[in-house]
Design a protein around this motif. Structure first.
Motif, PDB file in Angstrom:
ATOM      1  N   LYS A 167       0.815  -1.219   0.000  1.00 23.97           N
ATOM      2  CA  LYS A 167       0.000   0.000   0.000  1.00 23.97           C
ATOM      3  C   LYS A 167       0.850   1.271   0.000  1.00 23.97           C
ATOM      4  O   LYS A 167       0.436   2.292  -0.534  1.00 23.97           O
ATOM      5  N   ASP A 168       2.043   1.231   0.576  1.00 29.02           N
ATOM      6  CA  ASP A 168       2.898   2.414   0.634  1.00 29.02           C
ATOM      7  C   ASP A 168       3.691   2.650  -0.656  1.00 29.02           C
ATOM      8  O   ASP A 168       4.391   3.654  -0.772  1.00 29.02           O
ATOM      9  N   SER A 169       3.584   1.738  -1.613  1.00 27.45           N
ATOM     10  CA  SER A 169       4.313   1.886  -2.885  1.00 27.45           C
ATOM     11  C   SER A 169       3.356   1.754  -4.076  1.00 27.45           C
ATOM     12  O   SER A 169       3.678   1.127  -5.075  1.00 27.45           O
ATOM     13  N   GLY A 170       2.186   2.346  -3.922  1.00 20.97           N
ATOM     14  CA  GLY A 170       1.226   2.357  -5.016  1.00 20.97           C
ATOM     15  C   GLY A 170       0.624   1.005  -5.334  1.00 20.97           C
ATOM     16  O   GLY A 170       0.074   0.808  -6.407  1.00 20.97           O
ATOM     17  N   GLY A 171       0.752   0.065  -4.408  1.00 19.43           N
ATOM     18  CA  GLY A 171       0.209  -1.273  -4.613  1.00 19.43           C
ATOM     19  C   GLY A 171       1.159  -2.243  -5.288  1.00 19.43           C
ATOM     20  O   GLY A 171       0.808  -3.394  -5.524  1.00 19.43           O
ATOM     21  N   TRP A 172       2.366  -1.791  -5.580  1.00 17.01           N
ATOM     22  CA  TRP A 172       3.324  -2.629  -6.302  1.00 17.01           C
ATOM     23  C   TRP A 172       4.557  -2.951  -5.453  1.00 17.01           C
ATOM     24  O   TRP A 172       5.098  -2.084  -4.774  1.00 17.01           O
ATOM     25  N   GLY A 173       5.012  -4.204  -5.566  1.00 18.84           N
ATOM     26  CA  GLY A 173       6.301  -4.625  -5.028  1.00 18.84           C
ATOM     27  C   GLY A 173       7.238  -4.847  -6.191  1.00 18.84           C
ATOM     28  O   GLY A 173       6.811  -5.280  -7.265  1.00 18.84           O
ATOM     29  N   PHE A 174       8.515  -4.543  -5.993  1.00 14.14           N
ATOM     30  CA  PHE A 174       9.499  -4.628  -7.065  1.00 14.14           C
ATOM     31  C   PHE A 174      10.606  -5.613  -6.707  1.00 14.14           C
ATOM     32  O   PHE A 174      10.988  -5.734  -5.551  1.00 14.14           O
ATOM     33  N   GLY A 175      11.135  -6.283  -7.725  1.00 13.70           N
ATOM     34  CA  GLY A 175      12.268  -7.181  -7.528  1.00 13.70           C
ATOM     35  C   GLY A 175      13.178  -7.161  -8.743  1.00 13.70           C
ATOM     36  O   GLY A 175      12.701  -7.272  -9.868  1.00 13.70           O
ATOM     37  N   ARG A 176      14.470  -6.970  -8.503  1.00 12.32           N
ATOM     38  CA  ARG A 176      15.496  -7.038  -9.564  1.00 12.32           C
ATOM     39  C   ARG A 176      16.465  -8.149  -9.194  1.00 12.32           C
ATOM     40  O   ARG A 176      16.953  -8.195  -8.061  1.00 12.32           O
ATOM     41  N   PHE A 177      16.776  -8.989 -10.190  1.00 16.43           N
ATOM     42  CA  PHE A 177      17.641 -10.136  -9.941  1.00 16.43           C
ATOM     43  C   PHE A 177      18.724 -10.236 -11.007  1.00 16.43           C
ATOM     44  O   PHE A 177      18.467 -10.009 -12.190  1.00 16.43           O
ATOM     45  N   VAL A 178      19.926 -10.586 -10.569  1.00 15.75           N
ATOM     46  CA  VAL A 178      21.041 -10.864 -11.465  1.00 15.75           C
ATOM     47  C   VAL A 178      21.590 -12.226 -11.057  1.00 15.75           C
ATOM     48  O   VAL A 178      21.839 -12.475  -9.871  1.00 15.75           O
ATOM     49  N   ASN A 179      21.742 -13.106 -12.030  1.00 14.29           N
ATOM     50  CA  ASN A 179      22.205 -14.473 -11.764  1.00 14.29           C
ATOM     51  C   ASN A 179      21.349 -15.167 -10.710  1.00 14.29           C
ATOM     52  O   ASN A 179      21.850 -15.911  -9.875  1.00 14.29           O
ATOM     53  N   GLY A 180      20.050 -14.881 -10.728  1.00 10.80           N
ATOM     54  CA  GLY A 180      19.121 -15.531  -9.814  1.00 10.80           C
ATOM     55  C   GLY A 180      19.115 -14.966  -8.404  1.00 10.80           C
ATOM     56  O   GLY A 180      18.373 -15.423  -7.555  1.00 10.80           O
ATOM     57  N   GLN A 181      19.923 -13.937  -8.149  1.00 14.94           N
ATOM     58  CA  GLN A 181      20.011 -13.340  -6.819  1.00 14.94           C
ATOM     59  C   GLN A 181      19.505 -11.897  -6.861  1.00 14.94           C
ATOM     60  O   GLN A 181      19.758 -11.175  -7.828  1.00 14.94           O
ATOM     61  N   PRO A 182      18.816 -11.463  -5.813  1.00 14.82           N
ATOM     62  CA  PRO A 182      18.344 -10.077  -5.793  1.00 14.82           C
ATOM     63  C   PRO A 182      19.518  -9.103  -5.722  1.00 14.82           C
ATOM     64  O   PRO A 182      20.536  -9.390  -5.102  1.00 14.82           O
ATOM     65  N   VAL A 183      19.348  -7.959  -6.385  1.00 18.12           N
ATOM     66  CA  VAL A 183      20.378  -6.918  -6.301  1.00 18.12           C
ATOM     67  C   VAL A 183      20.223  -6.189  -4.969  1.00 18.12           C
ATOM     68  O   VAL A 183      19.256  -6.395  -4.240  1.00 18.12           O
ATOM     69  N   ASP A 184      21.151  -5.306  -4.681  1.00 23.08           N
ATOM     70  CA  ASP A 184      21.178  -4.651  -3.373  1.00 23.08           C
ATOM     71  C   ASP A 184      20.025  -3.671  -3.168  1.00 23.08           C
ATOM     72  O   ASP A 184      19.335  -3.262  -4.092  1.00 23.08           O
TER      73      ASP A 184
END
Length: 171
Positions: A127-144
């Motif tokens: 709810k605090d991010s417009g209803g969206w969650g974000f995820g970025r991954f490189v080589n199967g691992q989340p970025v910092d």
């Protein structure tokens, strides 16, 4: 030029649907260590089999070919023109370096994979991010965390009127 565009689109679509993606395998083992910081988004099983929403080319400095895929909820919302997107919508962006085709000089093909990114719609959880969650991954691992801090601001400043989603349906 038209042949080059057709070649680019064909390469993106075939790569998005069929080619193995070396960055991410959709593994659920030890999911908590593979969750994105801030939002806790993980890589959903089977996302590589989702339908193509649209290809894209990103110029400098990233110089990428991208394909955006969506789960069934996302595809239905796009086809029906539903905004805001319903809870349960998941969008996936696959990205590769933009490379000249070795077999056809005016065409481009995907080079090395760069990232896989997700947007997950949950109006209560995010709810605090417009209803969206974000995820970025490189080589199967989340970025910092620092890289994840840029997601929301960029989407809010550029596509607030489209439920924070850049990608439009490619008919």
């Amino acid at each position: 030029m038209k042949c080059a565009r057709i070649g680019l689109i064909a390469a993106v679509i075939s790569s998005a649907i069929a080619a193995p993606f070396v960055l991410a395998h959709g593994s659920t083992e030890n999911a908590s260590s593979k969750a994105s910081p801030i939002y806790g988004v993980t890589m959903p099983e089977g996302y590589r089999q989702w339908q193509l929403i649209a290809p894209a080319v990103e110029g400098a400095p990233l110089n990428e070919i991208r394909a955006v895929l969506g789960n069934d909820i996302a595809i239905k919302a796009y086809k029906e023109g539903t905004l805001p997107f319903p809870d349960g919508t998941i969008l996936t962006k696959l990205a590769w370096k933009h490379v000249q085709s070795p077999g056809f000089e005016s065409a481009s093909v995907p080079g090395a994979a760069t990232t896989v990114q997700f947007m997950v719609k949950d109006s209560v959880k995010y709810k605090d991010s417009g209803g969206w969650g974000f995820g970025r991954f490189v080589n199967g691992q989340p970025v910092d965390e620092k890289q994840h801090q840029t997601c929301l601001g960029c989407h809010q400043s550029r596509v607030k009127d489209h439920d924070l989603v850049f990608t439009r349906w490619a008919p």
